[in-house]
Write a protein that holds these residues in place. Sequence first.
Motif, PDB file in Angstrom:
ATOM      1  N   ALA A  53      -7.708  -2.412  -1.488  1.00  0.00           N
ATOM      2  CA  ALA A  53      -7.300  -1.257  -2.300  1.00  0.00           C
ATOM      3  C   ALA A  53      -7.980   0.016  -1.805  1.00  0.00           C
ATOM      4  O   ALA A  53      -7.361   1.094  -1.773  1.00  0.00           O
ATOM      5  CB  ALA A  53      -7.623  -1.507  -3.770  1.00  0.00           C
ATOM      6  N   GLU A  54      -9.248  -0.074  -1.413  1.00  0.00           N
ATOM      7  CA  GLU A  54      -9.952   1.094  -0.902  1.00  0.00           C
ATOM      8  C   GLU A  54      -9.453   1.481   0.489  1.00  0.00           C
ATOM      9  O   GLU A  54      -9.252   2.661   0.787  1.00  0.00           O
ATOM     10  CB  GLU A  54     -11.456   0.826  -0.865  1.00  0.00           C
ATOM     11  CG  GLU A  54     -12.113   0.799  -2.239  1.00  0.00           C
ATOM     12  CD  GLU A  54     -11.892   2.095  -3.008  1.00  0.00           C
ATOM     13  OE1 GLU A  54     -12.009   3.173  -2.398  1.00  0.00           O
ATOM     14  OE2 GLU A  54     -11.586   2.026  -4.207  1.00  0.00           O
ATOM     15  N   TRP A  67      -1.216   4.429  -1.153  1.00  0.00           N
ATOM     16  CA  TRP A  67      -0.639   4.096  -2.462  1.00  0.00           C
ATOM     17  C   TRP A  67      -1.018   5.070  -3.580  1.00  0.00           C
ATOM     18  O   TRP A  67      -0.325   5.116  -4.603  1.00  0.00           O
ATOM     19  CB  TRP A  67      -1.033   2.687  -2.889  1.00  0.00           C
ATOM     20  CG  TRP A  67      -2.501   2.399  -2.992  1.00  0.00           C
ATOM     21  CD1 TRP A  67      -3.263   1.746  -2.081  1.00  0.00           C
ATOM     22  CD2 TRP A  67      -3.401   2.736  -4.068  1.00  0.00           C
ATOM     23  NE1 TRP A  67      -4.571   1.649  -2.506  1.00  0.00           N
ATOM     24  CE2 TRP A  67      -4.690   2.248  -3.723  1.00  0.00           C
ATOM     25  CE3 TRP A  67      -3.254   3.393  -5.288  1.00  0.00           C
ATOM     26  CZ2 TRP A  67      -5.794   2.403  -4.550  1.00  0.00           C
ATOM     27  CZ3 TRP A  67      -4.359   3.555  -6.116  1.00  0.00           C
ATOM     28  CH2 TRP A  67      -5.605   3.064  -5.742  1.00  0.00           C
ATOM     29  N   GLU A  68      -2.085   5.831  -3.412  1.00  0.00           N
ATOM     30  CA  GLU A  68      -2.555   6.671  -4.520  1.00  0.00           C
ATOM     31  C   GLU A  68      -1.656   7.882  -4.699  1.00  0.00           C
ATOM     32  O   GLU A  68      -1.495   8.702  -3.796  1.00  0.00           O
ATOM     33  CB  GLU A  68      -3.990   7.117  -4.277  1.00  0.00           C
ATOM     34  CG  GLU A  68      -4.599   7.831  -5.481  1.00  0.00           C
ATOM     35  CD  GLU A  68      -6.090   8.067  -5.315  1.00  0.00           C
ATOM     36  OE1 GLU A  68      -6.843   7.795  -6.269  1.00  0.00           O
ATOM     37  OE2 GLU A  68      -6.508   8.510  -4.226  1.00  0.00           O
ATOM     38  N   LYS A 103       4.630   7.511  -1.190  1.00  0.00           N
ATOM     39  CA  LYS A 103       3.561   6.517  -1.262  1.00  0.00           C
ATOM     40  C   LYS A 103       4.175   5.118  -1.336  1.00  0.00           C
ATOM     41  O   LYS A 103       5.341   4.960  -1.697  1.00  0.00           O
ATOM     42  CB  LYS A 103       2.668   6.758  -2.482  1.00  0.00           C
ATOM     43  CG  LYS A 103       1.978   8.123  -2.487  1.00  0.00           C
ATOM     44  CD  LYS A 103       0.976   8.255  -1.348  1.00  0.00           C
ATOM     45  CE  LYS A 103       0.249   9.596  -1.392  1.00  0.00           C
ATOM     46  NZ  LYS A 103      -0.741   9.726  -0.289  1.00  0.00           N
ATOM     47  N   ARG A 129      -6.001   3.217   0.185  1.00  0.00           N
ATOM     48  CA  ARG A 129      -5.833   4.169  -0.921  1.00  0.00           C
ATOM     49  C   ARG A 129      -4.912   5.331  -0.541  1.00  0.00           C
ATOM     50  O   ARG A 129      -4.080   5.774  -1.342  1.00  0.00           O
ATOM     51  CB  ARG A 129      -7.199   4.699  -1.366  1.00  0.00           C
ATOM     52  CG  ARG A 129      -7.141   5.682  -2.529  1.00  0.00           C
ATOM     53  CD  ARG A 129      -8.541   6.106  -2.955  1.00  0.00           C
ATOM     54  NE  ARG A 129      -9.281   4.994  -3.508  1.00  0.00           N
ATOM     55  CZ  ARG A 129      -9.208   4.618  -4.793  1.00  0.00           C
ATOM     56  NH1 ARG A 129      -8.419   5.283  -5.632  1.00  0.00           N
ATOM     57  NH2 ARG A 129      -9.923   3.605  -5.226  1.00  0.00           N
ATOM     58  N   ARG A 130      -5.047   5.831   0.685  1.00  0.00           N
ATOM     59  CA  ARG A 130      -4.230   6.984   1.093  1.00  0.00           C
ATOM     60  C   ARG A 130      -2.746   6.649   1.119  1.00  0.00           C
ATOM     61  O   ARG A 130      -1.899   7.540   1.085  1.00  0.00           O
ATOM     62  CB  ARG A 130      -4.678   7.473   2.474  1.00  0.00           C
ATOM     63  CG  ARG A 130      -4.396   6.487   3.593  1.00  0.00           C
ATOM     64  CD  ARG A 130      -5.035   6.944   4.903  1.00  0.00           C
ATOM     65  NE  ARG A 130      -4.740   6.057   6.002  1.00  0.00           N
ATOM     66  CZ  ARG A 130      -5.331   4.883   6.191  1.00  0.00           C
ATOM     67  NH1 ARG A 130      -6.249   4.463   5.331  1.00  0.00           N
ATOM     68  NH2 ARG A 130      -5.013   4.129   7.223  1.00  0.00           N
ATOM     69  N   GLN A 144      -0.103  11.292  -7.122  1.00  0.00           N
ATOM     70  CA  GLN A 144      -0.665  12.542  -7.655  1.00  0.00           C
ATOM     71  C   GLN A 144      -0.674  12.470  -9.179  1.00  0.00           C
ATOM     72  O   GLN A 144       0.371  12.354  -9.810  1.00  0.00           O
ATOM     73  CB  GLN A 144       0.186  13.735  -7.207  1.00  0.00           C
ATOM     74  CG  GLN A 144      -0.297  15.068  -7.765  1.00  0.00           C
ATOM     75  CD  GLN A 144       0.687  16.190  -7.469  1.00  0.00           C
ATOM     76  OE1 GLN A 144       1.634  16.003  -6.729  1.00  0.00           O
ATOM     77  NE2 GLN A 144       0.466  17.336  -8.068  1.00  0.00           N
ATOM     78  N   GLY A 182      -4.337   0.609  -8.190  1.00  0.00           N
ATOM     79  CA  GLY A 182      -4.480   1.832  -8.963  1.00  0.00           C
ATOM     80  C   GLY A 182      -4.337   1.622 -10.452  1.00  0.00           C
ATOM     81  O   GLY A 182      -4.579   2.543 -11.231  1.00  0.00           O
ATOM     82  N   ARG A 183      -3.957   0.400 -10.878  1.00  0.00           N
ATOM     83  CA  ARG A 183      -3.845   0.094 -12.304  1.00  0.00           C
ATOM     84  C   ARG A 183      -4.890  -0.963 -12.671  1.00  0.00           C
ATOM     85  O   ARG A 183      -5.390  -1.676 -11.805  1.00  0.00           O
ATOM     86  CB  ARG A 183      -2.439  -0.388 -12.655  1.00  0.00           C
ATOM     87  CG  ARG A 183      -1.361   0.661 -12.369  1.00  0.00           C
ATOM     88  CD  ARG A 183       0.030   0.169 -12.742  1.00  0.00           C
ATOM     89  NE  ARG A 183       1.063   1.123 -12.319  1.00  0.00           N
ATOM     90  CZ  ARG A 183       2.368   0.903 -12.413  1.00  0.00           C
ATOM     91  NH1 ARG A 183       2.820  -0.247 -12.917  1.00  0.00           N
ATOM     92  NH2 ARG A 183       3.232   1.821 -12.004  1.00  0.00           N
ATOM     93  N   HIS A 230       1.696   9.206 -12.729  1.00  0.00           N
ATOM     94  CA  HIS A 230       1.463   9.611 -11.345  1.00  0.00           C
ATOM     95  C   HIS A 230       2.801   9.843 -10.642  1.00  0.00           C
ATOM     96  O   HIS A 230       3.778   9.119 -10.891  1.00  0.00           O
ATOM     97  CB  HIS A 230       0.697   8.535 -10.577  1.00  0.00           C
ATOM     98  CG  HIS A 230      -0.771   8.500 -10.884  1.00  0.00           C
ATOM     99  ND1 HIS A 230      -1.263   8.047 -12.096  1.00  0.00           N
ATOM    100  CD2 HIS A 230      -1.861   8.864 -10.143  1.00  0.00           C
ATOM    101  CE1 HIS A 230      -2.581   8.132 -12.079  1.00  0.00           C
ATOM    102  NE2 HIS A 230      -2.964   8.627 -10.921  1.00  0.00           N
ATOM    103  N   ASP A 238       4.520   9.291  -7.227  1.00  0.00           N
ATOM    104  CA  ASP A 238       4.285   8.419  -6.074  1.00  0.00           C
ATOM    105  C   ASP A 238       5.099   8.851  -4.864  1.00  0.00           C
ATOM    106  O   ASP A 238       5.485   8.016  -4.038  1.00  0.00           O
ATOM    107  CB  ASP A 238       4.621   6.970  -6.443  1.00  0.00           C
ATOM    108  CG  ASP A 238       3.726   6.439  -7.547  1.00  0.00           C
ATOM    109  OD1 ASP A 238       2.534   6.803  -7.539  1.00  0.00           O
ATOM    110  OD2 ASP A 238       4.200   5.695  -8.412  1.00  0.00           O
TER     111      ASP A 238
END
Length: 711
Positions: free
Chosen positions: A288-289, A295-296, A310, A292-293, A298, A335-336, A305, A307
Amino acid sequence: MAGKRKTNPAGSSNPLRGDVLRVLGVLKVATVDQIQRIALPHLTYRHTDKKTPSERKAARTASHLGALADLRKHGLTENGGRTKDGDVLRNLAAKGLEAASYELVRPIGEMDGTACGAGSSGASHPMAVNETVIAMLRPKPDLALLADEPADARAAAQAAVDAPDGIGTIASYATGVPLPTAGTWTTPGRGSAQADIVLTAPEAGVPLLFIEVDNCHETAQEIAAKIDKYMRFFQRKVKDTDGTERPMWRTRWPASEGRYGDVPHPPVLLVFNRVGARNPDNTVRQLAELTRRHWEGQPKRAGYHLDDRKIPIVATGLRMLREHGPAGPVFLRFGRDRMEPLLEAIGNRCREDADVRVQEAERDSQEAYRAEPKAEREREEQEEVQAEMRPLQALGLSATAEAAYLALVEKGPQTLTELGDRPTLAGAPVDGLQYAVTELSDIGLVSRTDDRLTAQPPRAALEAVAERRAREARIAHDSAALLSRFWLDHTSGSSYVEVVDTSHNSDAIQRRVHDEAVAEVRALWIGPVGGGDREPEIDTDALKAMARGIAYRVVYSANILQDPKALELAHECVDRGEQARVFPDLAMNLALCDNRFAVVSVTAPDRAGHHSVVIQPSGLLDALIGVFESHWRMAVPLPPAGEAVESGASPTSEARQLLSYLSAGLTDESIARELGVSERTVARRIARLQEMLGARTRFQLGVQASRCGWL
């Protein structure tokens, strides 16, 4: 003979043989047990009187074994080794692939080949892929065929029928599908991805879903590299059969276009089969980290958000998927913080709820508007009509686009011909009117149904534009403040800034960017800096990095592309997988190694060489990342090799003067004052220049004018 049934090219219409061809056409390689469980699931509940599990399996798979033997005799299937449990693996021969394409009603070009040799090492991964397909399908037994079976067998079958449904049919799935980031569908280029499973079941609420299966052997970094390849594939654009450029994946799979400002890429589901040594919980946290760029989205104040562009990434375990199916709350969206059913996990329920609230508010507003006294309403409308309306021109749209939108609002849906007959648009050329409609469509103010154009409510579309521009303005303001303190920061001993003051060491620092990148390199490029005439040359370190799967996004300054050699090298990099865009006037060379450090190349004080400034993680690095992303959003794609700008004529002195004012950043009002004409005349002249150079926006106009040598 009339009414004669069309026969399978394999020479048989036996339904069991058809089952085998359909299942193997999708799974590529499978055991007879898997074929039976998908094709005739009711057989699983028969032969319960047999003493051992192996006897029961032999009895329920006997019919399909016979069909496989017959197909093998005719050269349609092959035995492809054994699983680790000793089950014989079956796969299609080349002749069988054609027969399977007939059974699946699928073009032979989309069958993606056979799986010869897949069972040479036990086929543990293909078996996990097959079990994932079965868990997603959840085949239901036909209870009518079990009427004579014992009560406990009928009860077990009834429980399977009563359980939540799966998704689609076997024809809804495909396995081992190439996702070319370069090359073609049939001959993917280096660095391309391959989807374990692709699911298309729009009737079940899943228009398109990509599935990756891991036996807990791969590291989070290895899976993240696959997601990087997915992103490059989703971003790749090609020309479709109608000549329109669109994302490559849309040329094979139909899917909704989404809404302006919120068009996510297709979702990716990660299924972990816990047979390897790695803990999937730890892998998911790290993954996930690392991604991140990708799937994350705005965050919005309304609690959801956006998406846009994304990838919705979802994870689950194969054991949980088998137990609960796609309808169970066993899917975690990156993100959830909660487990959800698959349809909710890949969707955006919070956005849908917010839309309902907006619709309710608009309905209340309309009802309040209708309740106003008619005379007061007419007076306000008359005042608005009398006021000079230029709201869209203020956003950079052409006067023709503004007039077209107002006409559609006033008179309702119209065809392009009807729109051109409006008094406010009389005399507008057809090409100019079509371009004006494109301008309006691009920001969501006009929709097209068949040949009719309909005006859309302006609030949501223009607020999205306003938010984007405000965000870019904030980034530019913050970047300017940080960069203005740059020299003060590093000269006072800041640990996150290092100045490398020799060209030799500076080149070594540049190589670090390519060698140490894990996921992505981003760059702004104005060409060589410092003294001397340095010939442009290909960066071999960048090519090596791309070859090992590193993503590259580069914004080139338009002026360096006037050099044929530099343009040729840029196209060569694009052919190797680089994403390239062009911006009219960049200020520096910048290279970003992931989000870990940046290198800025500047001219040495004696102007005889160049220095490099290395910026480690800090507020300044964050600002430079923002500078790049702002330029990337505003830049235009690098034109394909061999594509020339057809301007049709040399620029007039009036055109050159207008372009110089635009490049200097003057507003339409200031330009009109300088030229002694009205703002409407300025807007019309700019629109004419855009048509001449094939530019849809003023940014593109600057790029094209620079490429043509008009600036």
